[in-house]
Design a protein around this motif. Sequence first.
Motif, short mmCIF file in Angstrom:
data_model
loop_
_atom_site.label_atom_id
_atom_site.label_comp_id
_atom_site.label_asym_id
_atom_site.label_seq_id
_atom_site.Cartn_x
_atom_site.Cartn_y
_atom_site.Cartn_z
N GLU A 139 0.81 -1.22 0.00
CA GLU A 139 0.00 0.00 0.00
C GLU A 139 0.84 1.27 0.00
O GLU A 139 0.35 2.34 -0.39
N GLU A 140 2.09 1.18 0.44
CA GLU A 140 2.95 2.37 0.41
C GLU A 140 3.30 2.79 -1.00
O GLU A 140 3.86 3.88 -1.22
N ALA A 141 2.98 1.95 -1.99
CA ALA A 141 3.33 2.25 -3.39
C ALA A 141 2.73 3.57 -3.85
O ALA A 141 3.35 4.30 -4.64
N MET A 142 1.50 3.89 -3.39
CA MET A 142 0.89 5.15 -3.80
C MET A 142 1.71 6.35 -3.36
O MET A 142 1.81 7.35 -4.05
N HIS A 143 2.33 6.27 -2.19
CA HIS A 143 3.20 7.34 -1.70
C HIS A 143 4.57 7.27 -2.37
O HIS A 143 5.10 8.29 -2.83
N ALA A 144 5.15 6.08 -2.41
CA ALA A 144 6.51 5.93 -2.92
C ALA A 144 6.61 6.31 -4.38
O ALA A 144 7.68 6.73 -4.85
N SER A 145 5.52 6.21 -5.13
CA SER A 145 5.57 6.52 -6.57
C SER A 145 5.97 7.97 -6.82
O SER A 145 6.50 8.30 -7.89
N PHE A 146 5.74 8.86 -5.86
CA PHE A 146 6.12 10.26 -6.01
C PHE A 146 7.64 10.44 -6.01
O PHE A 146 8.14 11.52 -6.32
N LEU A 147 8.34 9.38 -5.65
CA LEU A 147 9.80 9.45 -5.62
C LEU A 147 10.40 9.52 -7.03
O LEU A 147 11.50 10.05 -7.22
N ALA A 148 9.68 8.98 -8.02
CA ALA A 148 10.26 8.79 -9.36
C ALA A 148 10.85 10.07 -9.94
O ALA A 148 11.97 10.07 -10.46
N GLU A 149 10.13 11.16 -9.84
CA GLU A 149 10.59 12.41 -10.46
C GLU A 149 11.71 13.08 -9.66
O GLU A 149 12.28 14.07 -10.11
N ARG A 150 12.03 12.55 -8.50
CA ARG A 150 13.07 13.14 -7.66
C ARG A 150 14.35 12.30 -7.62
O ARG A 150 15.34 12.71 -7.00
N LEU A 151 14.34 11.13 -8.23
CA LEU A 151 15.48 10.23 -8.14
C LEU A 151 16.66 10.75 -8.96
O LEU A 151 16.47 11.40 -10.00
N PRO B 226 19.73 10.65 -11.65
CA PRO B 226 19.82 9.99 -12.96
C PRO B 226 20.36 8.57 -12.82
O PRO B 226 21.28 8.32 -12.04
N GLY B 227 19.77 7.66 -13.56
CA GLY B 227 20.24 6.28 -13.56
C GLY B 227 19.58 5.38 -12.53
O GLY B 227 19.75 4.17 -12.57
N VAL B 228 18.80 5.96 -11.60
CA VAL B 228 18.09 5.15 -10.61
C VAL B 228 16.69 4.88 -11.13
O VAL B 228 15.95 5.81 -11.48
N ARG B 229 16.32 3.63 -11.16
CA ARG B 229 15.03 3.23 -11.74
C ARG B 229 13.99 3.02 -10.65
O ARG B 229 14.28 2.45 -9.60
N MET B 230 12.78 3.50 -10.91
CA MET B 230 11.65 3.29 -10.01
C MET B 230 10.70 2.30 -10.67
O MET B 230 10.22 2.54 -11.78
N TYR B 231 10.42 1.18 -10.01
CA TYR B 231 9.55 0.17 -10.60
C TYR B 231 8.11 0.48 -10.23
O TYR B 231 7.53 -0.09 -9.31
N SER B 232 7.54 1.45 -10.95
CA SER B 232 6.20 1.92 -10.62
C SER B 232 5.64 2.76 -11.76
O SER B 232 6.40 3.43 -12.47
#
Length: 385
Positions: free
Chosen positions: A86-98, A100-106
């Motif tokens: 269930e934390e995926a809904m929150h963690a998905s906001f991380l993608a645009e802040r990661l 370069p080169g770090v992949r978000m599986y979401s």
Amino acid sequence: MSGGAPTVLLTLGRLPKALELARAFAAAGWRVLVAEPFPRHLCGVSRAVAASHVVTAPAVDRERYLADLLALVARERVALVVPVSEEAMHASFLAERLPPGVRMYSMTPPRLLELHDKHAFVGVVRGYGLAAPDTYALRDPDAAALAACAPYVVKPVYSCSGRGVRFCAAGEPLPPGGAEPAIVQRFVAGDVRTSFTIAHEGRVQATIVYRGVVMSGTVAVCFERVPSQPAVERWVEAFVARARWSGFVSFDFVVDAAGAAHAIECNPRATSGIHFVHPDDLVRAIVQPEDPRPVRSKDVSRLQQFFPCLTETQRSMLADRRHFRRNLRYLLGTRDVAWDRRDPWPLLTMPATTWEIIRLALRQKKTFGEVATLDVGWYTPRPVA
């Protein structure tokens, strides 16, 4: 850091599906880190996990949670972030802040949240031409009309694990609205099925269809694969293609007497079906999604979560002897999802590592499933910006 192994960060550690992912990545040569609000948790005692880090609970302060994750990514040189539940809904906001080169599986937050919203979900899939029951906001006049003439279900718009679900007969008055937005959905009679899918850019890599055989409320704690469910599989393939979906996605269905599949809600994340996926292929599907080789399943048809299953078996001993005999047979004859003789401590220490969940369940008089994600779930409408 260790020996050049790539590092994966799992954004929750308390649930068996996190342990499944941790063991699969460790076996594939990855260094596994876990971010978890609880200081003690299931994955924390696993040999597969290099380190666990306490982070802010996202339901308490999402910005601090994201800051905690970003600090971990930078400090530990994380290459891949995999949300678990269930934390995926929150963690998905991380993608645009990661970095370069770090992949978000979401998928992106708007895509996840429109499916997590049980009202919006029905509009989305009906727009794709896929079957879903009539669903209305609780205060919509159409909800009252539906309740007057047909059996119906009331549930919060944002919920999981059966929290707040009510089944009502035709003509039964609608409940008053509460603080949480809720929906009214036409009840569909039939066989309940759950799907778990791994997908990449609109292509299904694997789908597992399963059913609950021992339930804790509306949550399956012992579940078995349904080997052939073509209506469900066709529905999922159509959804994945039309949504151009990548990552995990799961659905609850009712298959009616005519064999038609009706999707009643979506979990845009992993569910217990992940335990049936072969661990080598689970990691390959995530890390090398373009690989055309089929994703294999484990050679097992039924699995359980032992301690919740034990609780339900004990409860049925007093309530219904027929169910008790059935539940006991499943309890004694089914492999536990957390058990691995090479990594025994997660199961053996589970009463201690899950004490926080047990304490909440006892205090609130709810099932383990209902309280297990209260601090990490997305339960109220919020802006996605």
